[in-house]
Design an enzyme around this catalytic site. Structure first.
Site, mmCIF file in Angstrom:
data_model
loop_
_atom_site.group_PDB
_atom_site.id
_atom_site.type_symbol
_atom_site.label_atom_id
_atom_site.label_comp_id
_atom_site.label_asym_id
_atom_site.label_seq_id
_atom_site.Cartn_x
_atom_site.Cartn_y
_atom_site.Cartn_z
ATOM 1 N N GLU A 1 0.754 -1.245 0.019
ATOM 2 C CA GLU A 1 0.138 0.053 -0.117
ATOM 3 C C GLU A 1 0.845 1.429 -0.020
ATOM 4 O OE1 GLU A 1 -3.154 -0.064 2.724
ATOM 5 O OE2 GLU A 1 -4.096 -1.697 2.086
ATOM 6 N N GLU B 1 -5.421 -8.931 1.015
ATOM 7 C CA GLU B 1 -6.046 -8.445 2.369
ATOM 8 C C GLU B 1 -7.582 -8.257 2.020
ATOM 9 O OE1 GLU B 1 -4.549 -5.394 4.622
ATOM 10 O OE2 GLU B 1 -2.576 -5.824 4.293
#
Length: 312
Positions: free
Chosen positions: A131, A242
């Protein structure tokens, strides 16, 4: 579900590849203390023994290759993976500057030398960052998401990794990057998608407050996001790195955190993924020190008993 069927088309080319199922594991506990070998081994064994899952949670995704509390020692999760026959999606933290990233590379290369093929044969792939692109984007900065890295920086880190892996047991291992779909689709990040062998996709409909996001819309919102990432993947594999729904936490627009909703999301989204796509559920036990008011864990820290039925 139409969106799920459409999103699955992009994965057909890799349908024959090995499919992995596991959880995400950080280097620290939820109180900030360092995890060690016994912690990782215990969690990997717990994952395999979860009732109702037929022992299918046999993989682990890591965020760093450095043992907490050291400068560049290999993380003890690598040895724990060998001893529990757990496959590893290796991670290197890429948002702390070049010096730290170099330590990450050194730790991983040292692990390959020390542990040999018992370790490298269990590597699913190697992620450069997590991220980072989201955190460096305007959206991430507006949300005070923390330090990130630009697409150009991640591309450079990937090239650096490929150079340093030549002639080692790590040469030829698939290299990827993990991010949100909102970051993957940005034009300035197209070079990262071109540089990797696979794309990691993080998606939490619970947090998508710019549109209707009640549990009733969660599955459609999830598959829509997958489509967006697959749209820039160029046919490369997209791993679900995720996703999950909290059993406790503050309401996010229409999204309510509860055990019933967490089970609903697991049944609708998780059960559609498991055995079909490489997936790392979020998460086995809570460990995010920045999320003390929210719980995504399937099990409490001190108990192997799931909060709800995990059978699909």
């Amino acid at each position: 579900m139409q969106l799920r069927q459409l999103a699955s088309l992009g994965f057909a080319a890799t349908a024959a590849a090995q499919i992995y199922q596991g959880f995400n594991y950080g280097a620290t506990n939820n109180d900030g203390s360092c995890r060690g070998y016994d912690d990782f081994r215990g969690f990997f064994e717990r994952a395999k023994g979860l009732p109702g899952t037929d022992g299918h949670f046999t993989a682990a995704r890591l965020y760093t290759s450095i043992q907490c509390g050291s400068a560049a020692d290999p993380i003890s999760a690598f040895q724990a993976a060998i001893d529990t026959d757990t496959h590893i999606l290796v991670g290197l933290w890429a948002s702390a500057g070049r010096a730290v990233y170099e330590n990450e590379l050194n730790a991983l290369i040292a692990a390959a030398k020390q542990l040999g093929t018992a370790f490298t044969d269990r590597i699913i792939g190697i992620n450069v960052g997590s991220e980072d692109l989201y955190r460096s984007s305007a959206q991430g900065q507006a949300n005070n998401a923390g330090a990130g890295a630009t697409g150009a920086e991640i591309e450079g880190y990937i090239g650096w990794m490929r150079d340093w892996f030549r002639g080692t047991l790590l040469e030829g291992k698939p290299i990827g990057h993990v991010d949100t779909w909102t970051a993957w689709v940005l034009p300035e990040n197209a070079g990262v998608a071109s540089s990797v062998d696979f794309l990691g996709h993080n998606s939490f409909p619970y947090f998508e407050t710019t549109k209707a996001n009640a549990i009733e819309q969660a599955a459609d919102n999830f598959w829509y996001a997958v489509q967006q990432t697959e749209g820039v993947a160029g046919g490369k594999p997209v791993f679900i790195t995720e996703t999950g729904w909290p059993s406790m936490g503050p309401q996010q627009r229409d999204a309510v955190a509860s055990v019933d909703n967490a089970k609903n999301y697991y049944s609708q989204v998780g059960c559609a993924l498991f055995g079909q796509r490489t997936t790392f559920w979020y998460t086995l036990v809570d460990a995010n020190t920045a999320q003390t008011d929210i719980s995504f864990a399937l099990t409490p820290l001190d108990s192997a008993t799931p909060k709800y039925d995990l059978a699909c």
